[in-house]
Design a protein around this motif. Sequence first.
Motif, PDB file in Angstrom:
ATOM      1  N   PRO A 107     -23.812  16.814 -19.185  1.00  0.00           N
ATOM      2  CA  PRO A 107     -23.182  17.347 -20.467  1.00  0.00           C
ATOM      3  C   PRO A 107     -23.173  16.569 -21.563  1.00  0.00           C
ATOM      4  CG  PRO A 107     -21.648  17.279 -18.665  1.00  0.00           C
ATOM      5  CD  PRO A 107     -22.999  16.456 -18.129  1.00  0.00           C
ATOM      6  N   SER A 108     -22.978  17.050 -22.786  1.00  0.00           N
ATOM      7  CA  SER A 108     -23.124  16.224 -24.037  1.00  0.00           C
ATOM      8  C   SER A 108     -21.795  15.446 -23.998  1.00  0.00           C
ATOM      9  CB  SER A 108     -23.025  17.281 -25.084  1.00  0.00           C
ATOM     10  OG  SER A 108     -22.450  16.782 -26.287  1.00  0.00           O
ATOM     11  N   GLY A 109     -21.811  14.125 -24.250  1.00  0.00           N
ATOM     12  CA  GLY A 109     -20.606  13.345 -24.683  1.00  0.00           C
ATOM     13  C   GLY A 109     -20.423  12.389 -23.473  1.00  0.00           C
ATOM     14  N   THR A 110     -21.092  12.650 -22.354  1.00  0.00           N
ATOM     15  CA  THR A 110     -21.015  12.004 -20.966  1.00  0.00           C
ATOM     16  C   THR A 110     -21.706  10.508 -21.349  1.00  0.00           C
ATOM     17  OG1 THR A 110     -20.948  13.806 -19.765  1.00  0.00           O
ATOM     18  CG2 THR A 110     -21.508  12.012 -18.566  1.00  0.00           C
ATOM     19  N   ALA A 111     -20.965   9.412 -20.770  1.00  0.00           N
ATOM     20  CA  ALA A 111     -21.613   8.116 -20.820  1.00  0.00           C
ATOM     21  C   ALA A 111     -22.921   8.155 -19.989  1.00  0.00           C
ATOM     22  CB  ALA A 111     -20.731   7.226 -20.267  1.00  0.00           C
ATOM     23  N   VAL A 112     -24.032   7.398 -20.640  1.00  0.00           N
ATOM     24  CA  VAL A 112     -25.168   7.415 -19.671  1.00  0.00           C
ATOM     25  C   VAL A 112     -25.623   5.942 -19.714  1.00  0.00           C
ATOM     26  CG1 VAL A 112     -25.870   9.981 -20.071  1.00  0.00           C
ATOM     27  CG2 VAL A 112     -26.470   7.864 -21.951  1.00  0.00           C
ATOM     28  N   ALA A 113     -26.428   5.827 -18.746  1.00  0.00           N
ATOM     29  CA  ALA A 113     -26.915   4.221 -18.836  1.00  0.00           C
ATOM     30  C   ALA A 113     -28.267   4.390 -19.583  1.00  0.00           C
ATOM     31  CB  ALA A 113     -27.411   3.877 -17.133  1.00  0.00           C
ATOM     32  N   THR A 114     -28.900   3.027 -19.622  1.00  0.00           N
ATOM     33  CA  THR A 114     -30.096   2.913 -20.337  1.00  0.00           C
ATOM     34  C   THR A 114     -31.255   3.855 -20.050  1.00  0.00           C
ATOM     35  OG1 THR A 114     -30.644   0.849 -19.048  1.00  0.00           O
ATOM     36  CG2 THR A 114     -29.552   0.653 -21.175  1.00  0.00           C
ATOM     37  N   ASP A 115     -31.264   4.124 -18.622  1.00  0.00           N
ATOM     38  CA  ASP A 115     -32.315   4.796 -18.206  1.00  0.00           C
ATOM     39  C   ASP A 115     -31.936   6.570 -18.391  1.00  0.00           C
ATOM     40  OD1 ASP A 115     -30.306   5.693 -16.242  1.00  0.00           O
ATOM     41  OD2 ASP A 115     -31.469   5.074 -14.600  1.00  0.00           O
ATOM     42  N   GLY A 116     -30.886   6.817 -19.358  1.00  0.00           N
ATOM     43  CA  GLY A 116     -30.703   8.261 -19.966  1.00  0.00           C
ATOM     44  C   GLY A 116     -29.809   8.918 -18.528  1.00  0.00           C
ATOM     45  N   LYS A 117     -29.750   8.277 -17.536  1.00  0.00           N
ATOM     46  CA  LYS A 117     -28.982   8.996 -16.458  1.00  0.00           C
ATOM     47  C   LYS A 117     -27.378   8.527 -16.528  1.00  0.00           C
ATOM     48  CE  LYS A 117     -32.642   9.137 -13.440  1.00  0.00           C
ATOM     49  NZ  LYS A 117     -33.172   8.580 -11.853  1.00  0.00           N
ATOM     50  N   PRO A 118     -26.475   9.445 -16.003  1.00  0.00           N
ATOM     51  CA  PRO A 118     -25.150   9.419 -16.086  1.00  0.00           C
ATOM     52  C   PRO A 118     -24.603   8.224 -15.383  1.00  0.00           C
ATOM     53  CG  PRO A 118     -25.639  11.286 -14.645  1.00  0.00           C
ATOM     54  CD  PRO A 118     -26.818  10.763 -15.317  1.00  0.00           C
ATOM     55  N   HIS A 119     -23.527   7.434 -15.875  1.00  0.00           N
ATOM     56  CA  HIS A 119     -22.955   6.216 -15.055  1.00  0.00           C
ATOM     57  C   HIS A 119     -22.465   6.875 -13.896  1.00  0.00           C
ATOM     58  CE1 HIS A 119     -23.310   3.125 -17.978  1.00  0.00           C
ATOM     59  NE2 HIS A 119     -22.891   3.939 -18.963  1.00  0.00           N
ATOM     60  N   VAL A 120     -22.791   6.047 -12.685  1.00  0.00           N
ATOM     61  CA  VAL A 120     -22.166   6.534 -11.453  1.00  0.00           C
ATOM     62  C   VAL A 120     -21.511   5.487 -10.530  1.00  0.00           C
ATOM     63  CG1 VAL A 120     -22.836   7.769  -9.353  1.00  0.00           C
ATOM     64  CG2 VAL A 120     -23.969   8.768 -11.333  1.00  0.00           C
ATOM     65  N   GLY A 121     -20.585   5.665 -10.317  1.00  0.00           N
ATOM     66  CA  GLY A 121     -19.752   4.603  -9.457  1.00  0.00           C
ATOM     67  C   GLY A 121     -19.531   3.304 -10.224  1.00  0.00           C
ATOM     68  N   ARG A 122     -20.067   2.165  -9.660  1.00  0.00           N
ATOM     69  CA  ARG A 122     -19.705   0.842  -9.809  1.00  0.00           C
ATOM     70  C   ARG A 122     -20.909  -0.022 -10.221  1.00  0.00           C
ATOM     71  NH1 ARG A 122     -16.470  -0.553  -4.809  1.00  0.00           N
ATOM     72  NH2 ARG A 122     -16.982  -2.602  -5.379  1.00  0.00           N
ATOM     73  N   ARG A 123     -20.978  -1.143 -10.743  1.00  0.00           N
ATOM     74  CA  ARG A 123     -21.786  -2.126 -11.095  1.00  0.00           C
ATOM     75  C   ARG A 123     -22.078  -2.956  -9.670  1.00  0.00           C
ATOM     76  NH1 ARG A 123     -20.135  -4.728 -16.536  1.00  0.00           N
ATOM     77  NH2 ARG A 123     -20.758  -2.966 -17.883  1.00  0.00           N
ATOM     78  N   GLY A 124     -23.255  -3.377  -9.648  1.00  0.00           N
ATOM     79  CA  GLY A 124     -23.537  -4.054  -8.581  1.00  0.00           C
ATOM     80  C   GLY A 124     -23.119  -5.678  -9.052  1.00  0.00           C
ATOM     81  N   MET A 125     -22.759  -6.593  -7.992  1.00  0.00           N
ATOM     82  CA  MET A 125     -22.794  -7.952  -8.173  1.00  0.00           C
ATOM     83  C   MET A 125     -22.922  -8.658  -7.087  1.00  0.00           C
ATOM     84  SD  MET A 125     -19.208  -9.950  -9.103  1.00  0.00           S
ATOM     85  CE  MET A 125     -18.818 -11.563  -8.250  1.00  0.00           C
ATOM     86  N   HIS A 126     -23.604  -9.674  -7.382  1.00  0.00           N
ATOM     87  CA  HIS A 126     -23.791 -10.674  -6.145  1.00  0.00           C
ATOM     88  C   HIS A 126     -23.835 -11.957  -6.792  1.00  0.00           C
ATOM     89  CE1 HIS A 126     -25.864 -12.704  -2.773  1.00  0.00           C
ATOM     90  NE2 HIS A 126     -26.492 -13.306  -3.647  1.00  0.00           N
ATOM     91  N   SER A 127     -23.205 -12.845  -5.875  1.00  0.00           N
ATOM     92  CA  SER A 127     -22.736 -14.425  -6.304  1.00  0.00           C
ATOM     93  C   SER A 127     -23.055 -15.158  -5.223  1.00  0.00           C
ATOM     94  CB  SER A 127     -21.328 -14.315  -6.864  1.00  0.00           C
ATOM     95  OG  SER A 127     -21.000 -15.739  -7.263  1.00  0.00           O
ATOM     96  N   ALA A 128     -23.537 -16.328  -5.402  1.00  0.00           N
ATOM     97  CA  ALA A 128     -23.953 -17.305  -4.378  1.00  0.00           C
ATOM     98  C   ALA A 128     -23.747 -18.788  -4.857  1.00  0.00           C
ATOM     99  CB  ALA A 128     -25.396 -17.108  -3.966  1.00  0.00           C
ATOM    100  N   THR A 129     -23.200 -19.526  -3.983  1.00  0.00           N
ATOM    101  CA  THR A 129     -23.143 -20.904  -4.423  1.00  0.00           C
ATOM    102  C   THR A 129     -23.553 -21.975  -3.165  1.00  0.00           C
ATOM    103  OG1 THR A 129     -20.870 -20.529  -5.442  1.00  0.00           O
ATOM    104  CG2 THR A 129     -21.284 -22.699  -4.770  1.00  0.00           C
ATOM    105  N   GLN A 130     -24.328 -22.998  -3.685  1.00  0.00           N
ATOM    106  CA  GLN A 130     -24.748 -23.907  -2.771  1.00  0.00           C
ATOM    107  C   GLN A 130     -24.339 -25.137  -3.062  1.00  0.00           C
ATOM    108  OE1 GLN A 130     -28.980 -23.642  -2.045  1.00  0.00           O
ATOM    109  NE2 GLN A 130     -29.021 -25.184  -0.215  1.00  0.00           N
ATOM    110  N   ALA A 131     -24.116 -26.110  -2.315  1.00  0.00           N
ATOM    111  CA  ALA A 131     -23.658 -27.524  -2.931  1.00  0.00           C
ATOM    112  C   ALA A 131     -24.357 -28.501  -1.651  1.00  0.00           C
ATOM    113  CB  ALA A 131     -22.157 -27.724  -2.841  1.00  0.00           C
ATOM    114  N   PHE A 132     -24.602 -29.649  -2.501  1.00  0.00           N
ATOM    115  CA  PHE A 132     -25.036 -30.997  -1.807  1.00  0.00           C
ATOM    116  C   PHE A 132     -23.751 -31.935  -1.416  1.00  0.00           C
ATOM    117  CE2 PHE A 132     -26.577 -35.127  -1.303  1.00  0.00           C
ATOM    118  CZ  PHE A 132     -27.042 -35.021  -0.156  1.00  0.00           C
ATOM    119  N   TRP A 133     -23.198 -31.922  -0.161  1.00  0.00           N
ATOM    120  CA  TRP A 133     -21.712 -32.590  -0.151  1.00  0.00           C
ATOM    121  C   TRP A 133     -21.539 -33.348   1.394  1.00  0.00           C
ATOM    122  CZ3 TRP A 133     -18.739 -27.986  -2.013  1.00  0.00           C
ATOM    123  CH2 TRP A 133     -18.734 -26.899  -0.983  1.00  0.00           C
TER     124      TRP A 133
END
Length: 164
Positions: A107-133
């Motif tokens: 519908p008009s006025g709905t937030a959309v993503a850069t691909d033109g589709k509506p925002h659905v749900g949540r963002r993805g996130m991945h985080s990783a850490t590695q160390a030499f210790w």
Amino acid sequence: MASTSNTPVNPTRLRQIAMDACQLAVGTAEYYEHSKVEGWNSTIINSILRAVISESTPPGSQAPTFKYVVNSTIVQHLVPTSALNKPKGGSDYRLDEPNISTSSDVPSGTAVATDGKPHVGRRGMHSATQAFWNEKTDGMWSFKYDGGEGKGMDIVISVIWIGI
């Protein structure tokens, strides 16, 4: 998750420290507010640092036997904050699954993503850490606070310790 053999604070206690710090920071928040995130992160990090330093410093010593690094990451969900914890359509019914539609259904006025589709749900996130210790004295522990889910955010904590 860290190996419990080199953890300066018991992992069960570390989890409680992290949960308490997150609750202190965002417990009264109703939703993600960008202007408050810096303060929330500072509260979480400082609370955890104070607790782990206090609990890992040997009796009679003035300094801990570990150096610590605490990271707090707060990620906003894509759900509009006005829709959080609110029933849809004026009823008590709450849709648990996202309503996925195509760009032609938007519908008009709905937030959309850069691909033109509506925002659905949540963002993805991945985080990783590695160390030499030194694996005998150094380590890392990470934790996701579940209390942010209903407030439109994810909170992920990591604690790193280095033996001195």
